[in-house]
Motif scaffolding. Sequence first.
Motif, PDB file in Angstrom:
ATOM      1  N   ARG A   1     -14.873 -15.924   5.074  1.00 28.94           N
ATOM      2  CA  ARG A   1     -15.272 -16.883   4.034  1.00 28.94           C
ATOM      3  C   ARG A   1     -16.123 -16.219   2.961  1.00 28.94           C
ATOM      4  N   ASP A   2     -17.002 -15.313   3.383  1.00 27.79           N
ATOM      5  CA  ASP A   2     -17.818 -14.584   2.414  1.00 27.79           C
ATOM      6  C   ASP A   2     -16.940 -13.739   1.484  1.00 27.79           C
ATOM      7  N   LEU A   3     -15.906 -13.120   2.062  1.00 24.88           N
ATOM      8  CA  LEU A   3     -15.017 -12.296   1.239  1.00 24.88           C
ATOM      9  C   LEU A   3     -14.174 -13.163   0.306  1.00 24.88           C
ATOM     10  N   GLU A   4     -13.775 -14.339   0.797  1.00 27.63           N
ATOM     11  CA  GLU A   4     -13.034 -15.285  -0.062  1.00 27.63           C
ATOM     12  C   GLU A   4     -13.894 -15.689  -1.257  1.00 27.63           C
ATOM     13  N   GLU A   5     -15.166 -15.948  -0.966  1.00 31.76           N
ATOM     14  CA  GLU A   5     -16.125 -16.286  -2.023  1.00 31.76           C
ATOM     15  C   GLU A   5     -16.195 -15.121  -3.024  1.00 31.76           C
TER      16      GLU A   5
ATOM     17  N   TYR B   1     -14.530 -10.665  -7.630  1.00 31.27           N
ATOM     18  CA  TYR B   1     -13.908  -9.347  -7.535  1.00 31.27           C
ATOM     19  C   TYR B   1     -12.436  -9.471  -7.170  1.00 31.27           C
ATOM     20  N   ASN B   2     -11.573  -8.734  -7.879  1.00 35.03           N
ATOM     21  CA  ASN B   2     -10.134  -8.834  -7.627  1.00 35.03           C
ATOM     22  C   ASN B   2      -9.682  -8.078  -6.391  1.00 35.03           C
TER      23      ASN B   2
ATOM     24  N   LEU C   1       0.826  -1.217   0.000  1.00 40.99           N
ATOM     25  CA  LEU C   1       0.000   0.000   0.000  1.00 40.99           C
ATOM     26  C   LEU C   1       0.855   1.259   0.000  1.00 40.99           C
ATOM     27  N   LYS C   2       2.011   1.193   0.654  1.00 43.60           N
ATOM     28  CA  LYS C   2       2.872   2.372   0.717  1.00 43.60           C
ATOM     29  C   LYS C   2       3.691   2.553  -0.546  1.00 43.60           C
ATOM     30  N   SER C   3       3.896   1.460  -1.292  1.00 40.15           N
ATOM     31  CA  SER C   3       4.776   1.530  -2.458  1.00 40.15           C
ATOM     32  C   SER C   3       4.098   2.174  -3.660  1.00 40.15           C
ATOM     33  N   ARG C   4       2.773   2.072  -3.729  1.00 42.04           N
ATOM     34  CA  ARG C   4       2.084   2.626  -4.898  1.00 42.04           C
ATOM     35  C   ARG C   4       1.203   3.780  -4.491  1.00 42.04           C
ATOM     36  N   LYS C   5       1.796   4.922  -4.447  1.00 38.39           N
ATOM     37  CA  LYS C   5       1.090   6.113  -3.965  1.00 38.39           C
ATOM     38  C   LYS C   5      -0.179   6.406  -4.774  1.00 38.39           C
ATOM     39  N   GLU C   6      -0.070   6.328  -6.092  1.00 33.57           N
ATOM     40  CA  GLU C   6      -1.208   6.697  -6.946  1.00 33.57           C
ATOM     41  C   GLU C   6      -2.234   5.573  -7.027  1.00 33.57           C
ATOM     42  N   ASP C   7      -1.750   4.411  -7.402  1.00 36.27           N
ATOM     43  CA  ASP C   7      -2.633   3.323  -7.805  1.00 36.27           C
ATOM     44  C   ASP C   7      -2.620   2.221  -6.742  1.00 36.27           C
ATOM     45  N   GLN C   8      -3.103   2.558  -5.548  1.00 38.08           N
ATOM     46  CA  GLN C   8      -3.113   1.587  -4.457  1.00 38.08           C
ATOM     47  C   GLN C   8      -4.221   0.567  -4.677  1.00 38.08           C
ATOM     48  N   GLN C   9      -3.872  -0.668  -4.866  1.00 35.21           N
ATOM     49  CA  GLN C   9      -4.882  -1.706  -5.011  1.00 35.21           C
ATOM     50  C   GLN C   9      -4.494  -2.901  -4.167  1.00 35.21           C
ATOM     51  N   LEU C  10      -5.370  -3.262  -3.252  1.00 34.52           N
ATOM     52  CA  LEU C  10      -5.113  -4.437  -2.417  1.00 34.52           C
ATOM     53  C   LEU C  10      -5.993  -5.571  -2.908  1.00 34.52           C
TER      54      LEU C  10
END
Length: 208
Positions: free
Chosen positions: A69-73, A78-79, A25-34
């Motif tokens: 588990r719901d989020l894993e599903e 969703y990426n 999260l700290k490495s990509r200042k503009e395009d933070q995607q987790l």
Amino acid sequence: KNLKDATMTPLSAVAEAFEEMAKLLKSRKEDQQLRLDTFCEACSLVSVLFGCLGLAFKFAESEYLSKIRDLEEGSKTYNTLQDIINADVANKRVKTQGSHSRNLRRVRQGLDLIRILFEQFVSTEEHSLKEAASRAYQQACAPYHCWSVRTAVAAGMCTLPTRKKLLLKLKESDSSAEKKMRRYISAADTVIEYIDNLYLSKNISLDW
Ligand code: 1PZ
């Protein structure tokens, strides 16, 4: 994957997984995607703590794990974390019980609970686990839980093991635990702030 060598304890695995997310999260200042799957993997590591807490916390564990588990599903569709918020905003179900966005909010509150608990742990030697956990629950989750849940949790707190027993079960000493907890506190801070901003950027308040 996260148990690379014999010196790796459950707490090391948690610290490392959260540090990896924070670094990203700290490495990509503009395009933070987790990524959602990365996030879920890290969050499920946290549940080893529950295993050390005894029977009274089985319900809390299954409640926490059902959200993961719901989020894993969801990660099949969703990426990223951003993607589930976008989809739920579009479908007007951000706060609907069982939605991915609501479950993400609950998991975030769990991560915050652990962060506050660890802060208590490292700041005062004589704090009992019960006191530390009660205070953390009070701050991170109680405001969003109904009366019956809060009452059950308060009763459960009385069954928590001592601080010493918890460290033994985690295979940590006071000083080794402190180092790892500090690593988690700092990394979780970054991750939690990131998650909060996902909601705030869509004008969703954080009072639920
Ligand atoms: C050493 C660690 C000590 C930790 C002590 C933790 C005590 C937490 C007890 C929480 C019980 C939660 C019971 C159920 C709550 C549900 O009402 C809510 C709302 O669900 P929804 O309506 O959205 O479906 N569920 C939650 O908030 C999700 C679970 C929260 C669990 C938080 C603890 C996370 C800690 C991680 C691992 C130790």
